[in-house]
Design a protein around this motif. Structure first.
Motif, PDB file in Angstrom:
ATOM      1  N   LEU A  63       0.809  -1.216   0.000  1.00 54.24           N
ATOM      2  CA  LEU A  63       0.000   0.000   0.000  1.00 54.24           C
ATOM      3  C   LEU A  63       0.844   1.267   0.000  1.00 54.24           C
ATOM      4  CD1 LEU A  63      -3.001   1.029   0.332  1.00 54.24           C
ATOM      5  CD2 LEU A  63      -2.494   1.154   2.782  1.00 54.24           C
ATOM      6  N   MET A  64       1.946   1.263   0.762  1.00 57.33           N
ATOM      7  CA  MET A  64       2.700   2.485   0.997  1.00 57.33           C
ATOM      8  C   MET A  64       4.113   2.471   0.411  1.00 57.33           C
ATOM      9  SD  MET A  64       1.583   3.245   4.964  1.00 57.33           S
ATOM     10  CE  MET A  64       2.370   4.864   4.961  1.00 57.33           C
ATOM     11  N   GLY A  65       4.472   1.360  -0.241  1.00 57.08           N
ATOM     12  CA  GLY A  65       5.826   1.261  -0.780  1.00 57.08           C
ATOM     13  C   GLY A  65       6.811   0.841   0.288  1.00 57.08           C
ATOM     14  N   GLY A  66       8.020   0.566  -0.133  1.00 59.21           N
ATOM     15  CA  GLY A  66       9.031   0.109   0.808  1.00 59.21           C
ATOM     16  C   GLY A  66       9.075  -1.402   0.865  1.00 59.21           C
ATOM     17  N   GLU A  67      10.000  -1.920   1.620  1.00 60.63           N
ATOM     18  CA  GLU A  67      10.183  -3.362   1.732  1.00 60.63           C
ATOM     19  C   GLU A  67      10.015  -3.793   3.180  1.00 60.63           C
ATOM     20  OE1 GLU A  67      13.608  -6.787   0.943  1.00 60.63           O
ATOM     21  OE2 GLU A  67      13.921  -4.727   0.244  1.00 60.63           O
ATOM     22  N   ALA A  68       9.212  -4.826   3.384  1.00 60.71           N
ATOM     23  CA  ALA A  68       9.007  -5.361   4.731  1.00 60.71           C
ATOM     24  C   ALA A  68      10.171  -6.275   5.103  1.00 60.71           C
ATOM     25  CB  ALA A  68       7.691  -6.141   4.790  1.00 60.71           C
ATOM     26  N   VAL A 116       9.162  -4.552  10.224  1.00 61.57           N
ATOM     27  CA  VAL A 116       9.272  -3.109  10.036  1.00 61.57           C
ATOM     28  C   VAL A 116       9.267  -2.790   8.551  1.00 61.57           C
ATOM     29  CG1 VAL A 116      11.810  -3.143  10.063  1.00 61.57           C
ATOM     30  CG2 VAL A 116      10.584  -1.033  10.650  1.00 61.57           C
ATOM     31  N   ILE A 117       8.638  -1.672   8.208  1.00 64.16           N
ATOM     32  CA  ILE A 117       8.606  -1.191   6.826  1.00 64.16           C
ATOM     33  C   ILE A 117       9.033   0.268   6.821  1.00 64.16           C
ATOM     34  CG2 ILE A 117       7.238  -0.948   4.714  1.00 64.16           C
ATOM     35  CD1 ILE A 117       5.668  -2.778   7.611  1.00 64.16           C
ATOM     36  N   MET A 118      10.131   0.559   6.138  1.00 63.09           N
ATOM     37  CA  MET A 118      10.516   1.948   5.888  1.00 63.09           C
ATOM     38  C   MET A 118       9.800   2.345   4.604  1.00 63.09           C
ATOM     39  SD  MET A 118      12.531   2.564   8.436  1.00 63.09           S
ATOM     40  CE  MET A 118      13.297   4.112   7.942  1.00 63.09           C
ATOM     41  N   THR A 119       8.633   2.947   4.743  1.00 61.12           N
ATOM     42  CA  THR A 119       7.778   3.170   3.580  1.00 61.12           C
ATOM     43  C   THR A 119       8.326   4.260   2.657  1.00 61.12           C
ATOM     44  OG1 THR A 119       6.307   4.917   4.392  1.00 61.12           O
ATOM     45  CG2 THR A 119       5.850   2.661   5.128  1.00 61.12           C
ATOM     46  N   ASP A 120       7.742   4.314   1.463  1.00 58.51           N
ATOM     47  CA  ASP A 120       8.072   5.368   0.497  1.00 58.51           C
ATOM     48  C   ASP A 120       7.086   6.524   0.579  1.00 58.51           C
ATOM     49  OD1 ASP A 120      10.150   3.797  -0.490  1.00 58.51           O
ATOM     50  OD2 ASP A 120       8.881   2.833  -1.990  1.00 58.51           O
ATOM     51  N   SER A 121       6.232   6.523   1.590  1.00 61.15           N
ATOM     52  CA  SER A 121       5.119   7.477   1.662  1.00 61.15           C
ATOM     53  C   SER A 121       5.258   8.432   2.840  1.00 61.15           C
ATOM     54  CB  SER A 121       3.792   6.722   1.785  1.00 61.15           C
ATOM     55  OG  SER A 121       3.604   5.822   0.714  1.00 61.15           O
ATOM     56  N   GLU A 122       5.108   9.715   2.539  1.00 57.83           N
ATOM     57  CA  GLU A 122       5.007  10.706   3.598  1.00 57.83           C
ATOM     58  C   GLU A 122       3.546  10.997   3.921  1.00 57.83           C
ATOM     59  OE1 GLU A 122       4.841  12.778  -0.290  1.00 57.83           O
ATOM     60  OE2 GLU A 122       6.338  11.446   0.606  1.00 57.83           O
ATOM     61  N   SER A 123       2.625  10.428   3.092  1.00 56.35           N
ATOM     62  CA  SER A 123       1.205  10.684   3.271  1.00 56.35           C
ATOM     63  C   SER A 123       0.414   9.403   3.001  1.00 56.35           C
ATOM     64  CB  SER A 123       0.749  11.795   2.319  1.00 56.35           C
ATOM     65  OG  SER A 123      -0.648  11.998   2.389  1.00 56.35           O
ATOM     66  N   VAL A 124      -0.651   9.193   3.787  1.00 54.34           N
ATOM     67  CA  VAL A 124      -1.497   8.019   3.588  1.00 54.34           C
ATOM     68  C   VAL A 124      -2.911   8.356   4.046  1.00 54.34           C
ATOM     69  CG1 VAL A 124      -0.977   7.077   5.886  1.00 54.34           C
ATOM     70  CG2 VAL A 124      -1.694   5.532   4.045  1.00 54.34           C
ATOM     71  N   GLU A 125      -3.889   7.776   3.384  1.00 49.00           N
ATOM     72  CA  GLU A 125      -5.276   7.988   3.780  1.00 49.00           C
ATOM     73  C   GLU A 125      -5.656   6.960   4.837  1.00 49.00           C
ATOM     74  OE1 GLU A 125      -7.838   8.105   0.372  1.00 49.00           O
ATOM     75  OE2 GLU A 125      -7.234  10.153  -0.134  1.00 49.00           O
ATOM     76  N   ILE A 126      -6.305   7.450   5.903  1.00 50.53           N
ATOM     77  CA  ILE A 126      -6.694   6.590   7.019  1.00 50.53           C
ATOM     78  C   ILE A 126      -8.172   6.780   7.314  1.00 50.53           C
ATOM     79  CG2 ILE A 126      -4.371   6.664   8.008  1.00 50.53           C
ATOM     80  CD1 ILE A 126      -5.473   8.633  10.126  1.00 50.53           C
ATOM     81  N   VAL A 127      -8.707   5.881   8.137  1.00 55.78           N
ATOM     82  CA  VAL A 127     -10.114   5.944   8.529  1.00 55.78           C
ATOM     83  C   VAL A 127     -10.188   6.044  10.050  1.00 55.78           C
ATOM     84  CG1 VAL A 127     -12.356   4.812   8.438  1.00 55.78           C
ATOM     85  CG2 VAL A 127     -10.737   4.516   6.550  1.00 55.78           C
ATOM     86  N   LEU A 128     -10.854   7.096  10.532  1.00 57.47           N
ATOM     87  CA  LEU A 128     -11.065   7.289  11.968  1.00 57.47           C
ATOM     88  C   LEU A 128     -12.540   7.076  12.290  1.00 57.47           C
ATOM     89  CD1 LEU A 128      -8.902  10.457  12.722  1.00 57.47           C
ATOM     90  CD2 LEU A 128      -8.282   8.073  12.996  1.00 57.47           C
ATOM     91  N   SER A 129     -12.818   6.401  13.404  1.00 52.65           N
ATOM     92  CA  SER A 129     -14.197   6.096  13.772  1.00 52.65           C
ATOM     93  C   SER A 129     -14.939   7.311  14.319  1.00 52.65           C
ATOM     94  CB  SER A 129     -14.228   4.968  14.807  1.00 52.65           C
ATOM     95  OG  SER A 129     -13.525   5.344  15.977  1.00 52.65           O
ATOM     96  N   ALA A 179      -7.148   3.281   4.763  1.00 55.85           N
ATOM     97  CA  ALA A 179      -8.259   3.379   3.822  1.00 55.85           C
ATOM     98  C   ALA A 179      -8.053   2.440   2.628  1.00 55.85           C
ATOM     99  CB  ALA A 179      -8.418   4.821   3.348  1.00 55.85           C
ATOM    100  N   GLY A 180      -9.131   2.262   1.867  1.00 54.52           N
ATOM    101  CA  GLY A 180      -9.055   1.444   0.663  1.00 54.52           C
ATOM    102  C   GLY A 180      -8.808  -0.021   0.979  1.00 54.52           C
ATOM    103  N   LEU A 181      -7.934  -0.636   0.205  1.00 52.67           N
ATOM    104  CA  LEU A 181      -7.638  -2.055   0.392  1.00 52.67           C
ATOM    105  C   LEU A 181      -6.955  -2.329   1.726  1.00 52.67           C
ATOM    106  CD1 LEU A 181      -6.398  -2.976  -3.208  1.00 52.67           C
ATOM    107  CD2 LEU A 181      -8.654  -3.354  -2.206  1.00 52.67           C
ATOM    108  N   GLY A 182      -6.347  -1.298   2.307  1.00 52.68           N
ATOM    109  CA  GLY A 182      -5.670  -1.482   3.582  1.00 52.68           C
ATOM    110  C   GLY A 182      -6.610  -1.602   4.764  1.00 52.68           C
ATOM    111  N   TYR A 183      -7.906  -1.362   4.548  1.00 53.29           N
ATOM    112  CA  TYR A 183      -8.880  -1.413   5.645  1.00 53.29           C
ATOM    113  C   TYR A 183      -8.882  -2.783   6.312  1.00 53.29           C
ATOM    114  CZ  TYR A 183     -13.248  -0.323   8.104  1.00 53.29           C
ATOM    115  OH  TYR A 183     -14.191  -0.072   9.064  1.00 53.29           O
ATOM    116  N   GLU A 184      -8.633  -3.831   5.522  1.00 52.80           N
ATOM    117  CA  GLU A 184      -8.702  -5.200   6.037  1.00 52.80           C
ATOM    118  C   GLU A 184      -7.449  -5.601   6.807  1.00 52.80           C
ATOM    119  OE1 GLU A 184      -9.562  -7.702   2.742  1.00 52.80           O
ATOM    120  OE2 GLU A 184     -11.534  -6.809   2.352  1.00 52.80           O
ATOM    121  N   LEU A 185      -6.462  -4.728   6.883  1.00 54.91           N
ATOM    122  CA  LEU A 185      -5.236  -5.061   7.607  1.00 54.91           C
ATOM    123  C   LEU A 185      -5.402  -4.940   9.118  1.00 54.91           C
ATOM    124  CD1 LEU A 185      -2.559  -3.345   5.323  1.00 54.91           C
ATOM    125  CD2 LEU A 185      -3.069  -5.786   5.513  1.00 54.91           C
TER     126      LEU A 185
END
Length: 234
Positions: A61-66, A78-91, A158-164
Motif C-alpha cells: 500500500l505504501m511502498g518500501g520493503e518489509a 518493520v517497513i521503511m515506507t516510500d510514503s510521507e502521506s497516507v489515507e486513514i479511517v477514523l471512527s 483506507a481502501g484495500l488497507g482497511y482489512e489489515l
C-alpha cells in the motif's frame, strides 16, 4: 552494601505496578527512529507490524520493503515506507485520545494528565500541578521534569488497507498537540467513519535574519465521510 530498610520494615516496600496495558494493534506508525542511540526525524512513515502478512500488505500500500525486525516483540516486522502521506479511517473524535504523559520506563507512566487534572488512578481528578503556560510546559518536558504529548490515534488504513486491521500512531509533537482540538471538531461534523489524510509535512521558512528554518510536523486532515468516499468509487 546497599540499604536494607525493607528487611526491617517489609510493609514499606513499594508494590510492583501493573504493566501499563493498551489495546492490541496490528501495526504502529512512527515518525522517527533511533540511530546510534540518538533520535532521528524521518521524512516518510516508518511502520512496525505484527506478522509478515500485515507487513507485506502495508508495503504494498505504501511502498518500501518489509523485513523482520525483532522476533521478541509483538510488532516483529518493520517497513521503511516510500510514503510521507497516507489515507486513514477514523471512527470519530473518540479515536483520538489526548493526554500528557511522562514515563519512568517502558510501560510505567509516572505522570498522566489532561493538562489540568490528573488521569492517574492514585490521584484521578486532582490538579496535576503542571505549569499554566505552554512555554513552561515545553521547557519542563525538555528538561525531563514534566510530561509531554502522548496522543494516541487509533485508525484503519483506507481502501484495500482497511482489512489489515486496527493500527495506531502516538503523537508526541507539541505542534500536533496545539491543533488536535481542531481535528476532533472536524471529526464531530462527520456522520460515521471519517476519511482522513495522515502525513509528515515538511515546513521551511526564512527568518528575518536570513536563517533558513526547516522541520517536519505530523498533520491529520479530515477529508469527509468514508462511506461516501467508498460509494463514489463504486
Amino acid at each position: 552494601m546497599g540499604l536494607r530498610i525493607f528487611e526491617t520494615d517489609p510493609d514499606a516496600k513499594p508494590q510492583e505496578r501493573e504493566e501499563y496495558k493498551r489495546p492490541e494493534y496490528a501495526f504502529q506508525f512512527r515518525t522517527g527512529m533511533q540511530v546510534n542511540k540518538k533520535p532521528v526525524s524521518l521524512a516518510k512513515w516508518r511502520v512496525l507490524a505484527a506478522g509478515q502478512d500485515t507487513a507485506n500488505g502495508i508495503a504494498e500500500l505504501m511502498g518500501g520493503e518489509a523485513r523482520e525486525f525483532d522476533a521478541t516483540k509483538e510488532h516483529d516486522w518493520v517497513i521503511m515506507t516510500d510514503s510521507e502521506s497516507v489515507e486513514i479511517v477514523l471512527s470519530g473524535a473518540d479515536a483520538i485520545e489526548e493526554k500528557l504523559i511522562q514515563w519512568a520506563g517502558p510501560g510505567l507512566p509516572i505522570h498522566e494528565c489532561d493538562g489540568v487534572y490528573s488521569l492517574m488512578q492514585d490521584d484521578l481528578g486532582e490538579l496535576c500541578g503542571c505549569p499554566a503556560t505552554l512555554k513552561e510546559r515545553k521547557e519542563k518536558h525538555r528538561k525531563k521534569k514534566g510530561p509531554g504529548p502522548g496522543i494516541v490515534v487509533t485508525f484503519r488504513l483506507a481502501g484495500l488497507g482497511y482489512e489489515l486491521g486496527v493500527g495506531r500512531w502516538i503523537a508526541t509533537s507539541w505542534l500536533f498537540a496545539e491543533v488536535v482540538h481542531e481535528v476532533k471538531e472536524a471529526l464531530d461534523q462527520i456522520n460515521g467513519e471519517a476519511l482522513c489524510r495522515l502525513e509528515i509535512e515538511k515546513v521551511e521558512y526564512t527568518k528575518d535574519d536570513g536563517e533558513l528554518v526547516s522541520f517536519k510536523k505530523p498533520v491529520i486532515t479530515v477529508l469527509g465521510s468514508y462511506a461516501d468516499a467508498v460509494a463514489e468509487e463504486r
